[in-house]
Write a protein that holds these residues in place. Sequence first.
Motif, PDB file in Angstrom:
ATOM      1  N   GLY A   1       0.796  -1.211   0.000  1.00  0.00           N
ATOM      2  CA  GLY A   1       0.000   0.000   0.000  1.00  0.00           C
ATOM      3  C   GLY A   1       0.832   1.265   0.000  1.00  0.00           C
ATOM      4  O   GLY A   1       0.315   2.357   0.248  1.00  0.00           O
ATOM      5  N   LYS A   2       2.125   1.158  -0.294  1.00  0.00           N
ATOM      6  CA  LYS A   2       2.984   2.340  -0.349  1.00  0.00           C
ATOM      7  C   LYS A   2       2.662   3.156  -1.594  1.00  0.00           C
ATOM      8  O   LYS A   2       2.463   2.588  -2.669  1.00  0.00           O
ATOM      9  CB  LYS A   2       4.455   1.925  -0.434  1.00  0.00           C
ATOM     10  CG  LYS A   2       5.011   1.124   0.716  1.00  0.00           C
ATOM     11  CD  LYS A   2       6.396   0.608   0.344  1.00  0.00           C
ATOM     12  CE  LYS A   2       6.980  -0.319   1.383  1.00  0.00           C
ATOM     13  NZ  LYS A   2       7.669   0.419   2.452  1.00  0.00           N
ATOM     14  N   PRO A   3       2.651   4.479  -1.498  1.00  0.00           N
ATOM     15  CA  PRO A   3       2.515   5.280  -2.722  1.00  0.00           C
ATOM     16  C   PRO A   3       3.633   4.939  -3.708  1.00  0.00           C
ATOM     17  O   PRO A   3       4.783   4.702  -3.303  1.00  0.00           O
ATOM     18  CB  PRO A   3       2.649   6.716  -2.219  1.00  0.00           C
ATOM     19  CG  PRO A   3       2.215   6.653  -0.794  1.00  0.00           C
ATOM     20  CD  PRO A   3       2.693   5.317  -0.302  1.00  0.00           C
ATOM     21  N   LEU A   4       3.279   4.910  -4.976  1.00  0.00           N
ATOM     22  CA  LEU A   4       4.250   4.536  -5.996  1.00  0.00           C
ATOM     23  C   LEU A   4       5.446   5.485  -5.990  1.00  0.00           C
ATOM     24  O   LEU A   4       6.574   5.074  -6.268  1.00  0.00           O
ATOM     25  CB  LEU A   4       3.560   4.527  -7.364  1.00  0.00           C
ATOM     26  CG  LEU A   4       4.257   3.792  -8.512  1.00  0.00           C
ATOM     27  CD1 LEU A   4       4.556   2.338  -8.142  1.00  0.00           C
ATOM     28  CD2 LEU A   4       3.398   3.842  -9.766  1.00  0.00           C
ATOM     29  N   LYS A   5       5.218   6.755  -5.637  1.00  0.00           N
ATOM     30  CA  LYS A   5       6.358   7.675  -5.606  1.00  0.00           C
ATOM     31  C   LYS A   5       7.356   7.282  -4.514  1.00  0.00           C
ATOM     32  O   LYS A   5       8.551   7.520  -4.648  1.00  0.00           O
ATOM     33  CB  LYS A   5       5.901   9.117  -5.445  1.00  0.00           C
ATOM     34  CG  LYS A   5       5.284   9.487  -4.117  1.00  0.00           C
ATOM     35  CD  LYS A   5       4.958  10.986  -4.073  1.00  0.00           C
ATOM     36  CE  LYS A   5       4.309  11.394  -2.761  1.00  0.00           C
ATOM     37  NZ  LYS A   5       4.009  12.843  -2.726  1.00  0.00           N
ATOM     38  N   LEU A   6       6.891   6.639  -3.429  1.00  0.00           N
ATOM     39  CA  LEU A   6       7.794   6.191  -2.376  1.00  0.00           C
ATOM     40  C   LEU A   6       8.608   4.983  -2.835  1.00  0.00           C
ATOM     41  O   LEU A   6       9.822   4.936  -2.644  1.00  0.00           O
ATOM     42  CB  LEU A   6       7.010   5.845  -1.106  1.00  0.00           C
ATOM     43  CG  LEU A   6       7.843   5.331   0.075  1.00  0.00           C
ATOM     44  CD1 LEU A   6       8.813   6.398   0.569  1.00  0.00           C
ATOM     45  CD2 LEU A   6       6.921   4.875   1.214  1.00  0.00           C
TER      46      LEU A   6
ATOM     47  N   LEU B   1      -0.030   9.612   0.910  1.00  0.00           N
ATOM     48  CA  LEU B   1      -0.068   8.602   1.957  1.00  0.00           C
ATOM     49  C   LEU B   1      -1.028   7.489   1.562  1.00  0.00           C
ATOM     50  O   LEU B   1      -2.165   7.752   1.177  1.00  0.00           O
ATOM     51  CB  LEU B   1      -0.544   9.243   3.273  1.00  0.00           C
ATOM     52  CG  LEU B   1      -0.172   8.532   4.567  1.00  0.00           C
ATOM     53  CD1 LEU B   1       1.329   8.623   4.804  1.00  0.00           C
ATOM     54  CD2 LEU B   1      -0.921   9.141   5.751  1.00  0.00           C
ATOM     55  N   GLY B   2      -0.562   6.273   1.648  1.00  0.00           N
ATOM     56  CA  GLY B   2      -1.391   5.126   1.331  1.00  0.00           C
ATOM     57  C   GLY B   2      -1.999   4.520   2.585  1.00  0.00           C
ATOM     58  O   GLY B   2      -1.940   5.099   3.672  1.00  0.00           O
ATOM     59  N   PRO B   3      -2.569   3.324   2.468  1.00  0.00           N
ATOM     60  CA  PRO B   3      -3.178   2.655   3.613  1.00  0.00           C
ATOM     61  C   PRO B   3      -2.125   2.013   4.506  1.00  0.00           C
ATOM     62  O   PRO B   3      -0.950   1.925   4.146  1.00  0.00           O
ATOM     63  CB  PRO B   3      -4.048   1.580   2.955  1.00  0.00           C
ATOM     64  CG  PRO B   3      -3.279   1.228   1.705  1.00  0.00           C
ATOM     65  CD  PRO B   3      -2.697   2.538   1.220  1.00  0.00           C
ATOM     66  N   LEU B   4      -2.550   1.545   5.654  1.00  0.00           N
ATOM     67  CA  LEU B   4      -1.708   0.677   6.455  1.00  0.00           C
ATOM     68  C   LEU B   4      -1.699  -0.706   5.818  1.00  0.00           C
ATOM     69  O   LEU B   4      -2.431  -0.973   4.859  1.00  0.00           O
ATOM     70  CB  LEU B   4      -2.205   0.634   7.895  1.00  0.00           C
ATOM     71  CG  LEU B   4      -1.897   1.920   8.665  1.00  0.00           C
ATOM     72  CD1 LEU B   4      -3.159   2.745   8.852  1.00  0.00           C
ATOM     73  CD2 LEU B   4      -1.261   1.637  10.006  1.00  0.00           C
ATOM     74  N   ILE B   5      -0.901  -1.589   6.349  1.00  0.00           N
ATOM     75  CA  ILE B   5      -0.681  -2.889   5.715  1.00  0.00           C
ATOM     76  C   ILE B   5      -1.943  -3.749   5.706  1.00  0.00           C
ATOM     77  O   ILE B   5      -2.129  -4.574   4.817  1.00  0.00           O
ATOM     78  CB  ILE B   5       0.472  -3.643   6.419  1.00  0.00           C
ATOM     79  CG1 ILE B   5       0.857  -4.913   5.650  1.00  0.00           C
ATOM     80  CG2 ILE B   5       0.099  -3.980   7.852  1.00  0.00           C
ATOM     81  CD1 ILE B   5       1.465  -4.664   4.291  1.00  0.00           C
TER      82      ILE B   5
ATOM     83  N   LEU C   1       5.203  10.290   9.130  1.00  0.00           N
ATOM     84  CA  LEU C   1       4.227   9.701   8.201  1.00  0.00           C
ATOM     85  C   LEU C   1       4.843   8.830   7.116  1.00  0.00           C
ATOM     86  O   LEU C   1       4.098   8.146   6.399  1.00  0.00           O
ATOM     87  CB  LEU C   1       3.395  10.814   7.543  1.00  0.00           C
ATOM     88  CG  LEU C   1       2.580  11.705   8.485  1.00  0.00           C
ATOM     89  CD1 LEU C   1       1.711  12.657   7.678  1.00  0.00           C
ATOM     90  CD2 LEU C   1       1.743  10.885   9.457  1.00  0.00           C
ATOM     91  N   ILE C   2       6.152   8.839   6.940  1.00  0.00           N
ATOM     92  CA  ILE C   2       6.732   8.008   5.891  1.00  0.00           C
ATOM     93  C   ILE C   2       6.276   6.559   6.066  1.00  0.00           C
ATOM     94  O   ILE C   2       6.208   6.041   7.189  1.00  0.00           O
ATOM     95  CB  ILE C   2       8.269   8.114   5.870  1.00  0.00           C
ATOM     96  CG1 ILE C   2       8.821   7.385   4.635  1.00  0.00           C
ATOM     97  CG2 ILE C   2       8.883   7.587   7.167  1.00  0.00           C
ATOM     98  CD1 ILE C   2      10.293   7.621   4.390  1.00  0.00           C
ATOM     99  N   ASN C   3       5.914   5.937   4.948  1.00  0.00           N
ATOM    100  CA  ASN C   3       5.419   4.552   4.965  1.00  0.00           C
ATOM    101  C   ASN C   3       4.204   4.409   5.892  1.00  0.00           C
ATOM    102  O   ASN C   3       4.007   3.381   6.528  1.00  0.00           O
ATOM    103  CB  ASN C   3       6.531   3.591   5.386  1.00  0.00           C
ATOM    104  CG  ASN C   3       6.282   2.176   4.899  1.00  0.00           C
ATOM    105  OD1 ASN C   3       5.726   1.965   3.823  1.00  0.00           O
ATOM    106  ND2 ASN C   3       6.683   1.207   5.693  1.00  0.00           N
ATOM    107  N   THR C   4       3.392   5.471   5.954  1.00  0.00           N
ATOM    108  CA  THR C   4       2.201   5.522   6.807  1.00  0.00           C
ATOM    109  C   THR C   4       2.565   5.261   8.268  1.00  0.00           C
ATOM    110  O   THR C   4       1.788   4.675   9.026  1.00  0.00           O
ATOM    111  CB  THR C   4       1.116   4.536   6.298  1.00  0.00           C
ATOM    112  OG1 THR C   4       1.040   4.615   4.875  1.00  0.00           O
ATOM    113  CG2 THR C   4      -0.265   4.893   6.840  1.00  0.00           C
ATOM    114  N   GLY C   5       3.760   5.697   8.651  1.00  0.00           N
ATOM    115  CA  GLY C   5       4.197   5.557  10.035  1.00  0.00           C
ATOM    116  C   GLY C   5       4.655   4.163  10.412  1.00  0.00           C
ATOM    117  O   GLY C   5       5.017   3.919  11.567  1.00  0.00           O
TER     118      GLY C   5
END
Length: 508
Positions: free
Chosen positions: A109-114, A339-343, A293-297
Amino acid sequence: MHNPGKSIPERFPAHERFAAGAQYIAGRFTQGTSGRTYAVVDPATGEEVLSYELAGVADVDAAVAAARAAFPGWAGATPGERSDALHKLAAVLAERAEDFARAESLQCGKPLKLTREFDVPGTIDNTAFFAGAARHLQGQSAGEYSGDHTSYVRREPIGVVGSIAPWNYPLQMAAWKILPAIAAGNTIVLKPAELTPLTSLLFAEACTEAGIPDGVVNIVTGTGKEAGEHLVGHPDVAMTSFTGSTAVGKRVAEIATATVKRIHLELGGKAPFVVFDDADLEAAANGAVAGALINTGQDCTAATRAYVQRPLYEAFVERTAALMESVRLGDPFAAGTDLGPLISHAQRDRVAGFVERARAYARVVTGGEIPDGKGAYYRPTLIADAAQDSEIVQSEIFGPVLVVLPFDSDDEGIALANDTPYGLAASAWSRDVYRANRATREIKAGCVWVNDHIPIISEMPHGGYKASGFGKDMSAYSFEEYTQIKHVMFDNTAVARKDWHRTIFGDR
């Protein structure tokens, strides 16, 4: 929030790519033999993207046997040969960068830019670093330390390494486990998290394409209880490296100790973010939001506890809340998503539980909500005015939540920063070099950033203090985990009866 799945380019064809199975043993994909299946789910949509059979004990045994068979040849390769293979691997990874980025975004669920700008380039750089470092595995210089002997040190591979990687950075953690191990001449069996096996499997496949011999890198995808514990306890595994929670790390250590294995543990974190009253407020607020917030924390080094000296406290809370509210939640594959979802929904609900309980004793400044939609999303959350001994301050939440507390004196700020069982990472924010330098000396953490938070580089080590574990990933320091040191001593006298023999043969 963007509508997940609507007008979004194709994600990654996981079913097609892993039709032969989600195990990679002796250079080929195979099915698991546990008799149980598992579904990888896109956390942005809740849809199944791959169903596979989990590894059982027999699969672990087969992978360890393949690694053991490959060890003599790989350990006997010259440093230059291993280096060449890793250079080729870096090239293969670069060619397949988009596949890796999409697979990582799909399963996590990571943003593609990340994944395009951090996970994949970081892994390629790590591979290139270890390609060079493989040629510099050196011991101490030879010397005559006793007077009658020449001593030197050999640095040798340990054998078969059995490693376990977490779900938050599946690609990078696979690389951090595999690269130093094989650069040093070991072979490896890696167990990725069953939620996120895709990029570990792609990495092993890329190793084969780069010419790394079959059996040097093997992947078994199973549960921790079955595949993981059997791997750690396997009598033919000489070392284990684990990244994950401190609670599971204790169990890994217990099993490894029973078989007298070397262990490397990179465990939990609760990173402090210490802002002194002379800090650049705008820089600190931006750094706090990005670092939290990186990697949705979902990062052991994420900024989770901001301690702000009282003159800046209210302004920091206000500015940080405003920046958090500007962060755009959305589909990981959509342009404009920050920001994407959590896992998983279970992890999202766990994070939400921490925040709901905190409402009874702290102030939720912004966030603290589950947005509408199917995915495992949670809004960026800022909490203020909690007590130092409260759950929200002391426990690892692993989500997009930052708690802010005030402090008065520098002594107090550093003491609060050290007041958890963890010690993985920290940051200090000040324009005063003496103040910042004091913080780097006195904060007990494996990494202390000054006026930044999160950046890592291949040349520098990563690892923790206290309950955050021991040993190092990345850098030449990681070779200390993956090599044995052997002292070799040559007699220089050619005398049959040495002077010390009188302790056995009587008086001189």
